[in-house]
Design a protein around this motif. Sequence first.
Motif, short mmCIF file in Angstrom:
data_model
loop_
_atom_site.label_atom_id
_atom_site.label_comp_id
_atom_site.label_asym_id
_atom_site.label_seq_id
_atom_site.Cartn_x
_atom_site.Cartn_y
_atom_site.Cartn_z
N GLN A 46 0.83 -1.19 0.00
CA GLN A 46 0.00 0.00 0.00
C GLN A 46 0.87 1.26 0.00
O GLN A 46 2.08 1.19 0.16
CB GLN A 46 -0.92 -0.03 1.23
N ASN A 47 0.23 2.40 -0.21
CA ASN A 47 0.93 3.70 -0.25
C ASN A 47 2.00 3.72 -1.34
O ASN A 47 3.11 4.21 -1.14
CB ASN A 47 1.56 4.00 1.12
N ILE A 48 1.64 3.19 -2.51
CA ILE A 48 2.64 3.08 -3.58
C ILE A 48 2.95 4.42 -4.23
O ILE A 48 3.87 4.51 -5.06
CB ILE A 48 2.19 2.07 -4.67
N GLU A 49 2.25 5.49 -3.83
CA GLU A 49 2.64 6.82 -4.30
C GLU A 49 4.08 7.11 -3.91
O GLU A 49 4.78 7.84 -4.63
CB GLU A 49 1.70 7.88 -3.71
N GLN A 50 4.52 6.56 -2.79
CA GLN A 50 5.92 6.73 -2.39
C GLN A 50 6.86 6.15 -3.44
O GLN A 50 7.89 6.73 -3.77
CB GLN A 50 6.17 6.05 -1.04
N ILE A 51 6.52 4.99 -3.98
CA ILE A 51 7.35 4.36 -5.02
C ILE A 51 7.28 5.18 -6.31
O ILE A 51 8.29 5.42 -6.98
CB ILE A 51 6.91 2.90 -5.26
N ASP A 52 6.06 5.64 -6.66
CA ASP A 52 5.88 6.43 -7.89
C ASP A 52 6.64 7.75 -7.84
O ASP A 52 6.91 8.34 -8.88
CB ASP A 52 4.39 6.71 -8.12
N ARG A 53 6.97 8.23 -6.64
CA ARG A 53 7.75 9.46 -6.54
C ARG A 53 9.12 9.32 -7.19
O ARG A 53 9.70 10.31 -7.64
CB ARG A 53 7.92 9.84 -5.07
N GLY A 54 9.65 8.09 -7.24
CA GLY A 54 11.02 7.93 -7.72
C GLY A 54 11.21 6.95 -8.87
O GLY A 54 12.31 6.89 -9.43
N TYR A 55 10.16 6.18 -9.22
CA TYR A 55 10.31 5.15 -10.26
C TYR A 55 9.21 5.30 -11.29
O TYR A 55 8.02 5.27 -10.97
CB TYR A 55 10.26 3.75 -9.63
N GLU A 56 9.62 5.44 -12.54
CA GLU A 56 8.69 5.73 -13.64
C GLU A 56 7.99 4.47 -14.12
O GLU A 56 8.64 3.50 -14.52
CB GLU A 56 9.47 6.36 -14.81
N ASN A 57 6.64 4.48 -14.07
CA ASN A 57 5.83 3.36 -14.59
C ASN A 57 6.42 2.00 -14.21
O ASN A 57 6.55 1.11 -15.04
CB ASN A 57 5.71 3.46 -16.12
N ILE A 58 6.73 1.84 -12.94
CA ILE A 58 7.49 0.66 -12.52
C ILE A 58 6.73 -0.63 -12.76
O ILE A 58 7.33 -1.65 -13.14
CB ILE A 58 7.92 0.80 -11.04
N ASP A 59 5.41 -0.61 -12.59
CA ASP A 59 4.64 -1.85 -12.78
C ASP A 59 4.63 -2.28 -14.25
O ASP A 59 4.81 -3.47 -14.56
CB ASP A 59 3.22 -1.70 -12.25
N GLU A 60 4.47 -1.30 -15.17
CA GLU A 60 4.47 -1.64 -16.60
C GLU A 60 5.83 -2.19 -17.02
O GLU A 60 5.92 -3.18 -17.77
CB GLU A 60 4.15 -0.40 -17.44
N ARG A 61 6.89 -1.57 -16.54
CA ARG A 61 8.24 -1.99 -16.95
C ARG A 61 8.58 -3.36 -16.37
O ARG A 61 9.28 -4.15 -17.02
CB ARG A 61 9.25 -0.94 -16.51
N LEU A 62 8.10 -3.65 -15.18
CA LEU A 62 8.36 -4.97 -14.60
C LEU A 62 7.53 -6.05 -15.28
O LEU A 62 8.02 -7.17 -15.49
CB LEU A 62 8.06 -4.95 -13.09
N ARG A 63 6.30 -5.72 -15.65
CA ARG A 63 5.49 -6.71 -16.39
C ARG A 63 6.15 -7.08 -17.71
O ARG A 63 6.06 -8.22 -18.18
CB ARG A 63 4.07 -6.18 -16.63
#
Length: 436
Positions: free
Chosen positions: A409-426
């Motif tokens: 949860q609170n993944i806005e913290q991750i989005d602050r520093g990593y661009e489209n991380i879920d798409e790139r990992l998929r």
Amino acid sequence: MGTFKIEGGHQLKGSIQPQGAKNEALQILCAVLLTPELVTINNIPDIIDVNKLINLLIKLGVKVEKISKGSYTFQADEVDLDYLESDAFKVDGRGLRGSIMIVGPLLARFGKGYIPKPGGDKIGRRRLDTHFEGLINLGAKFKYSKEDQFYGVEAEYLTGTYMLLEEASVTGTANIVMAAVLARGITTIYNAACEPYLQQLCKMLNRMGAKISGVGSNMLIIEGVETLGGTEHRMLPDMIEIGSWIGLAAMTKSELTISNVSWNDLGVIPSVFRKLGITVEKQGDDIHIPAHTNGYEIQSYIDGSILTISDAPWPGFTPDLLSIILVVATQARGSVLIHQKMFESRLFFVDKLIDMGAKIILCDPHRATVIGHDFKSTLKATTMTSPDIRAGVSLLIAALSAKGTSTIQNIEQIDRGYENIDERLRAIGAKIERVE
């Protein structure tokens, strides 16, 4: 608030391109305030913290145009100084830590710079003294309103001087450098930060007409000039993201290639991961991580004592990667002591890893001992909350290696520093879903 659902235990495969460097972008974007001429910047990461700073520049009156993905032009020829004293600015400026670096350029060019107490990660005390002491040394008068935590510096003009910084602060050095380039006379900054991103800032300023020597060392000598012109600049790849992908590959036993990493600007990062037993191969300007099907073994010192990995100012190991190192060590063969010297709250996320089954002893706020599982016992899926950018990605890596489905949860913290991380990992085979 957004949530990631992660199905762990899958091997990944393929190539991943690191984004532009977040910490460089925050400095470079503030530097556009030093000139009324057009500045073009390429490889800007599309992340929350950077986008907040771009929006802040727009509200300041900077003309911003997006040319293509990651490329923008900036022109600060009609800066609205009244906005700096508005209630709106007091709210907007608190939104990110990097906003502090607008103060030096505004002071140098317009004679005044203000900022509310900036936000950012809650990882411990992050003093602003270095910033303002440096600007005061250049001749600025300091003002502070305790009631609304609003800082200000003003000066008719700045005068070059010698200063010894009490800490090699990257953002502090950047702020002082951006003020000193338009000061009268020569400024010498000793114990200056010398990170690649600070070097990038100095090189960009020199292309704009500044006279900075000693770039890459801890002593910068700056001969002030009257005006600066426009330029074009390209961000380095983000070394923190590169380290994150090295750790991800090791923890998931995956074969990954990290493309265009700018090897010469990585410093000790590859060698520190190698001390954990991870194979980091140089292929041109790429990093190749083979699948660690037999795990990886932590090195000991030559006298057999336990390895210690600690952070230090450049060219030491960056504190932003210690969280990644700690997570990777949970599945290594052997033990390691992690010593986080710079921030006293950064290791507090380890309780979440302990809940997942990691063997970690938190010795005190700055030190943790990790006893690796050697993959004989996998981490267990759980529900957790991201406390800051780097801890959030560390927990994400742990979840991708764990057995079962985890929720972050609170993944806005991750989005602050990593661009489209879920798409790139998929794209490299990760089972990750974003749930709003």
